[in-house]
Design an enzyme around this catalytic site. Structure first.
Site, PDB file in Angstrom:
ATOM      1  CG  ASP A  96      88.471  53.442  71.502  1.00  0.00           C
ATOM      2  OD1 ASP A  96      89.697  53.701  71.421  1.00  0.00           O
ATOM      3  OD2 ASP A  96      87.725  53.406  70.498  1.00  0.00           O
ATOM      4  CG  HIS A  97      89.233  48.768  71.447  1.00  0.00           C
ATOM      5  ND1 HIS A  97      87.984  49.351  71.564  1.00  0.00           N
ATOM      6  CD2 HIS A  97      89.362  48.446  70.135  1.00  0.00           C
ATOM      7  CE1 HIS A  97      87.393  49.363  70.379  1.00  0.00           C
ATOM      8  NE2 HIS A  97      88.211  48.832  69.494  1.00  0.00           N
ATOM      9  CB  CYS A 137      88.850  56.852  69.876  1.00  0.00           C
ATOM     10  SG  CYS A 137      88.368  58.143  68.710  1.00  0.00           S
ATOM     11  CB  THR A 182      89.402  58.448  63.712  1.00  0.00           C
ATOM     12  OG1 THR A 182      88.204  58.498  64.512  1.00  0.00           O
ATOM     13  CG2 THR A 182      89.353  57.244  62.784  1.00  0.00           C
ATOM     14  CG  HIS A 236      92.787  81.879  68.597  1.00  0.00           C
ATOM     15  ND1 HIS A 236      92.948  82.226  67.268  1.00  0.00           N
ATOM     16  CD2 HIS A 236      93.706  82.612  69.290  1.00  0.00           C
ATOM     17  CE1 HIS A 236      93.919  83.134  67.168  1.00  0.00           C
ATOM     18  NE2 HIS A 236      94.398  83.371  68.376  1.00  0.00           N
ATOM     19  CG  HIS A 295      90.388  84.674  70.490  1.00  0.00           C
ATOM     20  ND1 HIS A 295      90.251  84.409  69.147  1.00  0.00           N
ATOM     21  CD2 HIS A 295      91.544  85.383  70.629  1.00  0.00           C
ATOM     22  CE1 HIS A 295      91.287  84.922  68.493  1.00  0.00           C
ATOM     23  NE2 HIS A 295      92.069  85.520  69.367  1.00  0.00           N
ATOM     24  NE  ARG A 345      86.299  86.440  66.587  1.00  0.00           N
ATOM     25  CZ  ARG A 345      87.470  86.849  66.117  1.00  0.00           C
ATOM     26  NH1 ARG A 345      88.547  86.097  66.240  1.00  0.00           N
ATOM     27  NH2 ARG A 345      87.566  88.018  65.515  1.00  0.00           N
TER      28      ARG A 345
HETATM   29  C1  RB5 Z   1      87.237  51.579  67.088  1.00  0.00           C
HETATM   30  O1  RB5 Z   1      87.399  50.588  66.146  1.00  0.00           O
HETATM   31  C2  RB5 Z   1      87.077  52.937  66.401  1.00  0.00           C
HETATM   32  O2  RB5 Z   1      85.871  52.989  65.725  1.00  0.00           O
HETATM   33  C3  RB5 Z   1      87.178  54.055  67.414  1.00  0.00           C
HETATM   34  O3  RB5 Z   1      88.385  53.962  68.091  1.00  0.00           O
HETATM   35  C4  RB5 Z   1      87.147  55.460  66.864  1.00  0.00           C
HETATM   36  O4  RB5 Z   1      88.064  55.622  65.835  1.00  0.00           O
HETATM   37  C5  RB5 Z   1      85.838  56.013  66.552  1.00  0.00           C
HETATM   38  O5  RB5 Z   1      85.683  57.165  66.149  1.00  0.00           O
END
Ligand code: RB5
Length: 144
Positions: A9-10, A66, A68, A99, A134, A137
């Site tokens: 994403d951005h 993304c 996070t 694994h 593995h 599993r």
């Molecule tokens: C975008 O602001 C953010 O929410 C996205 O990149 C991501 O971290 C979502 O899980």
């Protein structure tokens, strides 16, 4: 060498471009499903879809970025046959191939810096699934 689908994403755009440059420098074939800009807000599941569909079609590997890494991993793991792993260390990048036979690597651009991210990608692409216990599993992963 490798055939890798990548999307972001951005929030993950800049890191995605860094990863693409590195992969191309290593003669990897890369399919970039977008997004095309860090400036335009977009929805990460749209790009998880592009990568997961390509991975399921080709049997290859994918990378999703993304902010996070969490949203991408949640979205990707909704696809039957996708085993997406959010990694923050080289050890995880290596072990999730060995694994878990992960076929999609997820990274958080707001969590993991460029150099570490590139090192994680390298470990992920070079490691091989060990099979055996593995495989037993991962075959127990259930979709109720
Ligand atoms: C975008 O602001 C953010 O929410 C996205 O990149 C991501 O971290 C979502 O899980």
């Amino acid at each position: 060498m490798f055939d890798i689908a990548i999307g972001s994403d951005h929030a993950g755009y800049d890191l995605k471009q860094e990863i693409i440059a590195e992969l191309k420098a290593q003669n990897c074939r890369v399919l970039d499903v977008g997004t095309d800009s860090a400036a335009v807000s977009c929805d990460y599941p749209d790009f998880a879809a592009g990568v997961c569909e390509h991975v399921l079609k080709t049997g290859g590997l994918g990378i999703l970025v993304c902010g996070t890494g969490i949203g991408m991993s949640m979205a990707a793991n909704k696809y039957e046959g996708i085993r997406a792993a959010l990694c923050t260390s080289e050890f995880q990048g290596r072990m999730t191939r060995r694994h878990n036979n992960a076929n999609v690597l997820c990274l958080g651009a707001r969590v993991t810096g460029r150099d570490l991210a590139l090192a994680i990608v390298r470990e992920f692409l070079e490691a091989e699934f060990e099979g055996g216990r593995h495989l037993t599993r991962i075959q127990k992963f259930a979709r109720p």
